[in-house]
Design a protein around this motif. Sequence first.
Motif, PDB file in Angstrom:
ATOM      1  N   ILE A  34      18.716 -34.956   6.989  1.00 19.08           N
ATOM      2  CA  ILE A  34      17.443 -34.484   7.120  1.00 19.08           C
ATOM      3  C   ILE A  34      16.851 -34.965   8.438  1.00 19.08           C
ATOM      4  O   ILE A  34      16.076 -36.178   8.607  1.00 19.08           O
ATOM      5  CB  ILE A  34      16.375 -34.879   5.961  1.00 19.08           C
ATOM      6  N   ALA A  35      16.958 -34.129   9.437  1.00 13.92           N
ATOM      7  CA  ALA A  35      16.304 -34.330  10.894  1.00 13.92           C
ATOM      8  C   ALA A  35      14.943 -34.297  10.966  1.00 13.92           C
ATOM      9  O   ALA A  35      14.556 -35.198  11.782  1.00 13.92           O
ATOM     10  CB  ALA A  35      16.949 -33.265  11.954  1.00 13.92           C
ATOM     11  N   SER A  43      12.095 -27.596   2.253  1.00  9.52           N
ATOM     12  CA  SER A  43      13.683 -26.997   1.453  1.00  9.52           C
ATOM     13  C   SER A  43      13.557 -27.421   0.106  1.00  9.52           C
ATOM     14  O   SER A  43      14.106 -26.845  -0.871  1.00  9.52           O
ATOM     15  CB  SER A  43      14.613 -27.640   2.325  1.00  9.52           C
ATOM     16  N   PHE A  44      13.406 -28.866  -0.112  1.00  6.52           N
ATOM     17  CA  PHE A  44      13.304 -29.319  -1.483  1.00  6.52           C
ATOM     18  C   PHE A  44      12.483 -28.407  -2.303  1.00  6.52           C
ATOM     19  O   PHE A  44      12.845 -28.153  -3.415  1.00  6.52           O
ATOM     20  CB  PHE A  44      12.603 -30.872  -1.481  1.00  6.52           C
ATOM     21  N   ASP A  45      11.277 -28.117  -2.009  1.00  9.96           N
ATOM     22  CA  ASP A  45      10.364 -27.325  -2.678  1.00  9.96           C
ATOM     23  C   ASP A  45      10.895 -25.964  -3.107  1.00  9.96           C
ATOM     24  O   ASP A  45      10.868 -25.361  -4.336  1.00  9.96           O
ATOM     25  CB  ASP A  45       8.862 -27.047  -2.106  1.00  9.96           C
ATOM     26  N   ALA A  46      11.750 -25.402  -2.079  1.00 15.29           N
ATOM     27  CA  ALA A  46      12.133 -23.927  -2.110  1.00 15.29           C
ATOM     28  C   ALA A  46      13.610 -24.183  -3.454  1.00 15.29           C
ATOM     29  O   ALA A  46      13.399 -23.228  -4.318  1.00 15.29           O
ATOM     30  CB  ALA A  46      12.736 -23.493  -0.892  1.00 15.29           C
ATOM     31  N   LEU A  47      14.179 -25.046  -3.101  1.00 17.00           N
ATOM     32  CA  LEU A  47      15.166 -25.235  -4.091  1.00 17.00           C
ATOM     33  C   LEU A  47      14.988 -25.444  -5.413  1.00 17.00           C
ATOM     34  O   LEU A  47      15.353 -24.953  -6.388  1.00 17.00           O
ATOM     35  CB  LEU A  47      16.386 -26.031  -3.317  1.00 17.00           C
ATOM     36  N   ALA A  52      17.575 -19.192  -3.593  1.00 19.96           N
ATOM     37  CA  ALA A  52      19.125 -19.184  -3.500  1.00 19.96           C
ATOM     38  C   ALA A  52      19.622 -20.086  -2.314  1.00 19.96           C
ATOM     39  O   ALA A  52      20.689 -20.695  -2.378  1.00 19.96           O
ATOM     40  CB  ALA A  52      19.384 -17.790  -3.290  1.00 19.96           C
ATOM     41  N   ASP A  53      18.882 -20.346  -1.317  1.00 17.63           N
ATOM     42  CA  ASP A  53      19.040 -20.987  -0.005  1.00 17.63           C
ATOM     43  C   ASP A  53      17.762 -21.634   0.496  1.00 17.63           C
ATOM     44  O   ASP A  53      16.766 -21.614   0.154  1.00 17.63           O
ATOM     45  CB  ASP A  53      19.513 -19.721   0.975  1.00 17.63           C
ATOM     46  N   ALA A  54      17.941 -22.723   1.426  1.00 14.17           N
ATOM     47  CA  ALA A  54      16.832 -23.094   2.101  1.00 14.17           C
ATOM     48  C   ALA A  54      17.528 -23.567   3.553  1.00 14.17           C
ATOM     49  O   ALA A  54      18.874 -23.612   3.627  1.00 14.17           O
ATOM     50  CB  ALA A  54      16.241 -24.338   1.528  1.00 14.17           C
ATOM     51  N   ALA A  55      16.661 -24.092   4.354  1.00 12.69           N
ATOM     52  CA  ALA A  55      17.128 -24.514   5.581  1.00 12.69           C
ATOM     53  C   ALA A  55      17.925 -25.661   5.384  1.00 12.69           C
ATOM     54  O   ALA A  55      18.786 -25.890   6.371  1.00 12.69           O
ATOM     55  CB  ALA A  55      15.772 -24.929   6.505  1.00 12.69           C
ATOM     56  N   ASN A  56      17.402 -26.514   4.749  1.00 12.79           N
ATOM     57  CA  ASN A  56      18.429 -27.730   4.398  1.00 12.79           C
ATOM     58  C   ASN A  56      18.811 -27.929   2.864  1.00 12.79           C
ATOM     59  O   ASN A  56      18.153 -27.584   1.917  1.00 12.79           O
ATOM     60  CB  ASN A  56      17.669 -29.043   4.811  1.00 12.79           C
ATOM     61  N   PRO A  57      20.129 -28.036   2.518  1.00 10.45           N
ATOM     62  CA  PRO A  57      20.480 -27.993   1.233  1.00 10.45           C
ATOM     63  C   PRO A  57      19.866 -29.353   0.540  1.00 10.45           C
ATOM     64  O   PRO A  57      20.012 -29.305  -0.910  1.00 10.45           O
ATOM     65  CB  PRO A  57      22.245 -28.272   1.150  1.00 10.45           C
ATOM     66  N   ILE A  58      19.624 -30.329   1.085  1.00 11.32           N
ATOM     67  CA  ILE A  58      19.130 -31.876   0.522  1.00 11.32           C
ATOM     68  C   ILE A  58      20.067 -32.654   0.005  1.00 11.32           C
ATOM     69  O   ILE A  58      20.291 -33.749   0.260  1.00 11.32           O
ATOM     70  CB  ILE A  58      17.834 -31.505  -0.235  1.00 11.32           C
TER      71      ILE A  58
END
Length: 387
Positions: A34-35, A43-47, A52-58
Motif C-alpha cells: 500500500i503506497a 480500496s478496503f471500503d470498496a472491497l 468487484a475490483d478496487a485500486a488496491n486488492p489489499i
Amino acid sequence: MTRFQTTAVHAGREDFGKLCVHAPPLDLSTTYPIADLDTGSASFDALIGGAADAANPIYARLHNPTVARAENGIAALEGSEACVAYGSGMAALTALLMDRAQHGKHVLVVRPLYGTSDHLLESGICGMQAEFITDAGQIAAHLRPDTALVIIETPSNPTLNLIDIRAAVAAAGKVPVAVDSTFATPVLQRPIALGAAYVWHSATKFLGGHGDVIAGVVCCSEERAHPLRTMRAATGALLHPLAAYLLHRGLPTLKLRVEAAQANAQVLAQRLAEHPAVAKVHYPGLADAPNAHLVGTQMSGPGSLLSFDMRGGHEAAAKVMSRVKVMTSAVSLGSVDTLIQHPAGLTHRMVPDDVKLATGITPGLLRMSAGLEDVEDLWDDLAQAMA
Ligand SMILES: *Cc1c(COP(=O)(O)O)cnc(C)c1O
C-alpha cells in the motif's frame, strides 16, 4: 459482444495487452503493498462493500486478480453481470443460503437434486426451512410471505429431469429463482436470460473440466453480487488462485468438450435403450423423455449425462461398476473421461429412502457422465460389463 466460442477463448483476458502476457498470471500474493494510505483505505471500503475490483486488492481474502479473471470469464459465458467464485460448489450454495436467509427463512426446493445439496437444505442451515416439492408446476401454490428463494436443478441429478426455467421464474413471481446449471453448462443453457436471479455451478465438473479442481460459482446481477462478496470476504469461503487458474484454463475448450461428450452420450443412450438388461434410460435426448421439448428450446442440446436402470437391480448395477475397464467407476462428472457411479449407494446415499424411490433413484440405477473417448470403445466396454 462476441459469439460464445470467441468469448470462451478471450473472456477474463482483457488486461493481457496492458500486462504484456499471453497466459493468465498466477498471483499467489496474500497481501499487497500500500503506497498511499488514502487509496488503501478507499480500496478496503470498496472491497468490503462488495465491489468487484478496487485500486488496491489489499489482502487476498478481499480480492485476487487471478480469481477475478476466471470469474469474469464465466460471467461472460453465462451472460450475467457478475460471478462470485468459492472453494467448492457446496460453498457456493451455502453462501447463497446465508445471503438469502437475511430476506426470509423459507426456501422452496424442487426435487430431485444433487444429494449433498438435498442434505444441506434438509439440515436447516442458517435457520432456513426447506420445503421440498417434486413438481415444478406446484411452485406458486407453495410460496409463503417469507419465501426467500426458489431452488431448481435442471437437468436434475441423477434422473435428468428437465424443468421449464421460464415457467418456474413466472410462478415464483417476486421471489428470486436459483438454478443449479452444473449439468448443462452455459454451452447448453443460460438461465439468466430466462429470468433466473442466480445460476450456480459446481465448477468442479464441466467448467474446470479435467477432474483436477474443486470450485463453485454463483452468477447473478452486480447488485446481488455485492452482499455475496461482502460475505465471502467475512467468511473466507474463497477459491484459491491456483484453482481459479485451472478453472479459467478450462473455459476455452468448454464448448468443444461439452459437444463431443454430448455426441457420445446420445449414441450410448440410444443403444442402452435397446439393450435387454436395461429397464429404462433417462436422457433428455430420447424422444420419450419427460419435457423433451425443452431440448432445442431452453437447452441447445441434451448434454452428456445419462442414467439407466438395470433390470437386475442393485446386484446387476454393482456388477457393471466393477467390470468396466475403459470407463472409470467414480462419482463426479464433466471430466475428460467417462465416469459411472451408483446414485443410491454413493452420491444420493444421504437422501431418505422414501424420497429416493419417489424420485426415481432406484437400486438398479447407474449414472454415467460420457467423456471424450471413442464412442465405440465406450460401447464395447459397457456391453462386456453388462453381459
Ligand atoms: C458436484 C455437484 C454439486 C456440488 O459441488 P462440489 O463442487 O462438489 O461442492 C452441486 N450440484 C451438482 C449438480 C453437482 O453435480
